[in-house]
Each structure stands twice: as C-alpha cells, then as structure tokens.
Design an enzyme around this catalytic site. Structure first.
Site, PDB file in Angstrom:
ATOM      1  N   ASP A   1      41.353  51.292  11.611  1.00 44.24           N
ATOM      2  CA  ASP A   1      41.916  49.988  11.973  1.00 44.24           C
ATOM      3  C   ASP A   1      42.542  50.120  13.359  1.00 44.24           C
ATOM      4  OD1 ASP A   1      42.621  47.384  11.821  1.00 44.24           O
ATOM      5  OD2 ASP A   1      44.145  47.619  10.275  1.00 44.24           O
TER       6      ASP A   1
ATOM      7  N   ALA B   1      43.033  38.994   6.998  1.00 44.06           N
ATOM      8  CA  ALA B   1      44.215  38.176   6.684  1.00 44.06           C
ATOM      9  C   ALA B   1      44.135  37.519   5.314  1.00 44.06           C
ATOM     10  CB  ALA B   1      44.434  37.124   7.772  1.00 44.06           C
TER      11      ALA B   1
ATOM     12  N   CYS C   1      41.175  57.961 -18.212  1.00 45.48           N
ATOM     13  CA  CYS C   1      40.991  58.885 -17.093  1.00 45.48           C
ATOM     14  C   CYS C   1      41.733  60.190 -17.384  1.00 45.48           C
ATOM     15  CB  CYS C   1      41.467  58.258 -15.787  1.00 45.48           C
ATOM     16  SG  CYS C   1      43.267  58.198 -15.577  1.00 45.48           S
TER      17      CYS C   1
END
EC number: 2.4.2.48
Length: 659
Positions: free
Chosen positions: A84, A190, A275
């Site tokens: 990013d 966003a 899990c």
C-alpha cells in the site's frame, strides 16, 4: 497475468501471475507489519501478503534495509507481496510527506510485486463536492503512476484504486477512467467504514457499480475486507482478493473471527471451530495465558478460519454452488441478508457471467433465490419461445415431470371463454418453484429438473407464482388450470372444462428435442437441426435420449447430466446454415484459422468478436471474419470475458471442420 479457471455467477477461481509466483484466487492477503510481525502467515495458508510501503519509507532503518536486501527478505516472505502507498495514513491523519511519484519509485526500488498509487480514500456519505474533488486527485495520481511506471520500464505490477465514496455514478466514472489506463489490478477502496458499520447494502452498490465498469481480465481487490463472513458475498460480486489486518487486530482485543460473526473470548464456553487452536485449547486455557501468547493463538485461529472459508468458496465455484453458500452466509446477520436482497437488483448484470450448466443442482433457500440468474434466464427464454393456442397448467410432481405425468390428469378449470379442445395446439406446462412455468417438452434441461425446493411455498413464492400466471395467461386464447393448482393458490375460477377427461399429454421425442434446441440455441434451431429422416437413440439403462441421427449421420448427442445438446460436425453445419451472423458464433482472426480448422482450442487473444448472448458452458460455432465455419466447441467464458481477455483459453474446441 490473470486467467480464469472456473466460474460461478460473478465469482471466479483464477490464477494471478506475478514475478514471485502464482496466486490462486479468490485469496486473502494478510497484512504484515514490517516491525511488529510475530506470526508466520505462510504456515497458515498465505500465498500472498500485503504490507505498507509508506511505513517502511518513514522508518530510516527499515528504509535502508529494504533498499539493500529487498522487501521479500525484509519481511521474510518469498511469495508475492503487494504494498500500500500510505493512503490509509492519509485517510486517518489527513496528510503524508511523500509524493505519488516518490512512493511509486520506492515500491519499485524495494522490489514489491504489486505497487499502489497514492489515491485519496473518500469516506462513505461525504458531500458530493468532496467526493468529486477527491476523485479528480485519485484519477490524476493513477494516471501519473501508470505513465511513470511505463516510462521507467518498471517490473512491478500496479494497482489503480477505485474511489467515489457512496455515489454509484462516481464509482462508475472512476472505474471507466481507470480502465483506460490499463493498470494490472483494480482495488475498490474506502469500504472499511461501510463494513465496520454493517452498511452491507451500500457495500453492494459500491462494489457492483465498480466491478461492472472494470475490465474482466484484471483481478479486483476489495480493500480492507478481512472478515470471513463477507467473503462469499464479495466473491459473488466479482472480487478476487482481500486483505486483512483483522486477524491480528481482533486477536489483540481477544476476538475470534467466524463465518457467523465475531466471538468475544470472555463470552465463550466452547471453542467455535475445529482448527488446530480450537482443538487444542479451551476458552479457559486461552484466558489464563499471557497476553502475547493468547494474541498469537487467536490470530492463528483467525487465519485458519479465513483461509478455510476461501477454500470452501473456491470449491463452491468449482461445483456451481456459490450462490447457495452466499445465501447461507448472508443469514448470519440481518444486514447481510439485506445486502443479498440488494444484490438481486443486479441480476441482469450477474446473468451475463453465470454459466448455463453446473455440476450442482439449484437449491431454493428462500425468496432471495428467485432473483438468481438461472430464474431470470428461464423467464427470458420462456417469453421468447413460440406458443400454441391453448395452455394447460399442471401441478408439480416428481422430476422430471414429463416422465411421471399421469395418463389421467383430473379436472381443469377454464380461464377465459371455454373453447373446444385442440391438444395438438396446446402447450403443457408444470407450475413450480423456483422456475414458475416449465414446459414439459424441455423439463429435463438444466436447471429445470436439477433443482430442489420446499414443498411448502412461502409467501414470496406464492406472489412470484401468481405474477407468473397473471403474465402468461394473457398470451393464450384458453388456459386450463388443474384443480390442485386452483386449490393451492386459491384462484377464483369455478368453471370446469367440459372436456377435462379428454386432456392428455402425448409424449413426442421429436417435438421434445426440437423444443430443447430452440431453448438452447434460439427459436428455429430445432427445425433446422432435426430435418430429414430423424432417428432418436435412447439409453437402454435409463431410457434417456442419447443420440439423434438423420439416417446414419449423427446430428447431436444429448448429455445425460443436463440434457444439453452437444453438436456433431453435421449439427454444427446445420446450425450455422440456419442462423444469422453472429448468433451462436465466436469469430477468430486469420492467425487462428488454420488451428481452428484442425480442432485446436481457441485462445481469447485470437477472438475478434462473438455473440453477446454467449455464456460459459454454451455450445458455440467458431467462424472466421467471413463467417466461414471453422470448428465448434464449448465456451469456457461468457461473451464479456471472451472479448476482454488477452490470455487463456476462451473456447474448448470439440472438432475442426478440416476435411
């Protein structure tokens, strides 16, 4: 760079190719903090990760190391890495001290695989003026980034982020403009505030208006979507990648992710899944641990459940049951259910991407199922089919209906003025959920027999059926409705037709295959394909139609699983001669002609154009630009995708026409 391997609705299993390896999609990119990472995410299934180039840039020590040894060694991950640009920090703090060009240059320097331009994340529900102003900056920076990357011959792939707040038209505009830049991936930005506030309905509008205007040949990344309860819905809308800091942020706060929502450790009496963490520890065990150890174990659980959900989603796409999974997942929260209903408003767009036939049956799970592509497609085809004078409406029975229709049908009430029976000029249809009216002649074709629904119809089903009848009775001179239908729907008809005892459905295999051909290829295809000395061969074991000949010449095979007609060379010739260009056609360029004639599969980059009504799994004709028949085969993609992709197979050719 990106290829589709399997499809269901807008969801697709694909392969994203990068300099550091291939990534199967849909997939999740765990967020890696360049300084604070305590978990080896690759151990728990991560094929690709995302980290923040701006944080590295701002830390002089990290910046120096990244420049010297590269990003992969810095964060100890040898697979593909996306970075990013600092947009998140820009949205939180209002400013970052780096330019768009500088952040692109830095991402290339540290050898990220997929970089991102410095877009302006515009929050939901801002004023239109702000959204428009931010959007202009985002578009300017996206163009600058692509131009700079190309001018410098950079190796990294590049994201161009779709912004526009919650204004659908601005999302469409942004997507249209970004598409012109030809970036490599398209994040939808966003949206985190929408998900955090459970505004999933608005999320659907944002995503659908973005995706519909982005190229099908490029992956889409739903930025900040890290909760597994949203994955199935997002994939059905066409999203391929997700990123998650939630796995560790939620763990810091003792919260466990699940497809049903979020569990607080303080409220747990039992562990929520199977899990490794949930099998080896109890809630009391976790509560008694030091904070750091507990955080890491919960983060491991969060990764496990997230990757397990993505495996399940990919499997659902392979078998054609994605929408059943979506409908199940969206019942985890009322706002998700509202979002699913909002998605129904986009059914015309979704239909373009949905394969005609699937490995799984259609399961009706609620009123939302009535808005699925298969239902819309059937209604459209039924409206276009030729009609006879009268209509007989029968109640549902065991499937396939035509096989089990009774010789004595019972009483029929008349809608309209009673006329003398003419059974040769009468359509026979079964009334059932979820497809409304199903003509007996085509009832075995997918999904008209390959579906299951509750025998008790809900209110939405009843309204759907009533609307269906109200429309179709107007198309006929005389409508005869079975007494069981009258009773079930409480229809106010009181006149039983005087010839009710004479109403019989006469099975006719030739009429059946002609009707199926019209339904599959378009009106008129049946007469064109099945002219001559037609012989129909059935399976001795099942009694189903298998092969159809003109004398000894094979015209088509009928596939047992879905009753679709599979063309032979003779069938392809007949269909080609009887239909107008570009109906049922995929047009290839001159480079592809000799390979098509030899029966080689068609790659998307060689396609000039195609019939816009082609969907994945359709049987298609392959022609050149002069409409010469070259071959025939099965479409692997829909028309929109065939026209957009420049990589991968578009048509699996069955046979070329070379003599």
């Amino acid at each position: 760079m990106f290829e589709i391997k399997a499809k269901d609705n807008r969801g697709r299993v694909g392969v994203l190719k990068t300099n550091s390896g291939d990534v199967k999609t849909p997939n999740l990119m765990p967020v890696i903090h360049p300084r604070k990472q305590t978990i080896d995410v690759k151990k728990y299934g991560a094929d690709i990760v995302i980290t923040n180039a701006y944080l590295i840039y701002k830390d002089e020590d990290l910046k120096k190391k990244a420049a010297e040894i590269g990003l992969h060694k810095l964060i100890n991950f040898d697979g593909p890495i996306m970075t990013d640009s600092g947009s998140f920090q820009l949205s939180v703090y209002g400013d970052v001290d780096i330019t768009n060009k500088e952040v692109i240059e830095f991402q290339e320097l540290i050898k990220t695989d997929i970089g991102t331009s410095l877009d302006i994340p515009t929050a939901p529900f801002v004023t239109r003026e702000k959204a428009e102003a931010d959007l202009e900056v985002t578009l300017e920076r996206a163009k600058e980034a692509v131009d700079y990357r190309n001018s410098q011959n950079m190796e990294m792939k590049l994201n161009s982020v779709v912004q526009g707040s919650t204004f659908p038209d601005l999302r469409r505009k942004c997507a249209d403009e970004l598409t012109k830049l030809d970036a490599d991936l398209y994040p939808i930005g966003a949206v985190v505030p929408l998900m955090e506030s459970y505004h999933y309905k608005e999320l659907v509008d944002v995503v659908m208006n973005s995706v519909a205007h982005l190229p099908d040949s490029k992956p889409r990344h739903l930025m900040g979507a890290g909760h597994p309860m949203i994955f199935a819905l997002a994939v059905a809308m066409g999203c391929d990648l997700f990123d998650s800091a939630a796995y560790i942020l939620y763990a810091e706060d003792d919260r466990l992710l699940s497809v049903r929502g979020t569990y607080k450790l303080e409220n747990l009496q039992e562990m929520p899944c199977s899990c490794e963490v949930c099998c080896n520890y109890t809630p009391d065990d976790l509560r008694a641990m030091p904070k750091e150890k507990r955080r890491d174990l919960i983060a491991q659980h969060n990764l496990n459940v997230s990757f397990a959900e993505l495996r399940l989603i990919r499997q659902a796409i392979y078998e054609g049951s994605l929408m059943e999974l979506v409908e199940e997942r969206c019942r985890a929260h009322p706002n998700l259910l509202e979002a699913l209903r909002q998605l129904g408003n986009y059914s015309k767009d979704l239909e373009k991407y949905d394969p005609r036939s699937k490995k799984s049956a259609f399961f009706y799970t609620g009123s939302e199922s009535l808005y699925r592509s298969e239902v819309l497609r059937h209604i459209q085809k039924l409206r276009a089919m030729p009609r006879k004078r009268d209509l007989v409406i029968l109640p549902p029975s065991r499937k396939p209906y035509s096989k089990y229709v009774s010789s004595k049908l019972g009483n029929f009430y008349v809608y309209g003025s009673e006329q003398e029976l003419d059974l040769n000029n009468t359509d026979f249809m079964v009334l059932d959920i979820p497809f409304g009216l199903i003509p007996l002649e085509i009832d075995e074709i997918y999904p008209l027999s390959q579906n299951e629904s509750p025998r008790t119809w809900d209110v939405s089903s009843l309204e759907f059926i009533e609307d269906f009848i109200s429309e179709f009775v107007e198309y006929y001179d005389q409508v005869l409705i079975h007494s069981n239908v009258i009773k079930k729907l409480d229809i106010g008809l009181y006149n039983i037709h005087s010839q009710s005892d004479e109403i019989r459905y006469a099975k006719d295999d030739l009429k059946k295959v002609k009707a199926i051909a019209d339904y599959q290829f378009g009106v008129g295809a049946g007469d064109a394909l099945f002219a001559g000395n037609i012989k129909i061969e059935k399976s001795k074991k099942t009694g189903k139609i298998r092969h159809i000949y003109d004398g000894k010449t094979l015209i088509v095979n009928m596939r047992a699983s879905d009753s679709f007609l599979i063309l032979s060379k003779e069938g392809a010739k007949r269909l080609h001669a009887a239909t107008q260009y570009p109906k049922n056609r995929v047009v290839v360029n001159k480079d592809s002609e000799p390979f098509s004639l030899e029966g080689k599969s068609v790659f998307a980059k060689f396609v000039v154009e195609c019939d816009e009504d082609i969907r994945a799994k359709d049987e298609v004709l392959i022609v050149n630009e002069e409409d010469k028949l070259l071959a025939y085969g099965k479409a692997l993609l829909g028309a929109c995708e065939i026209n957009d992709f420049q990589t991968g197979q578009a048509i699996k050719t069955r046979k070329g026409m070379k003599k």
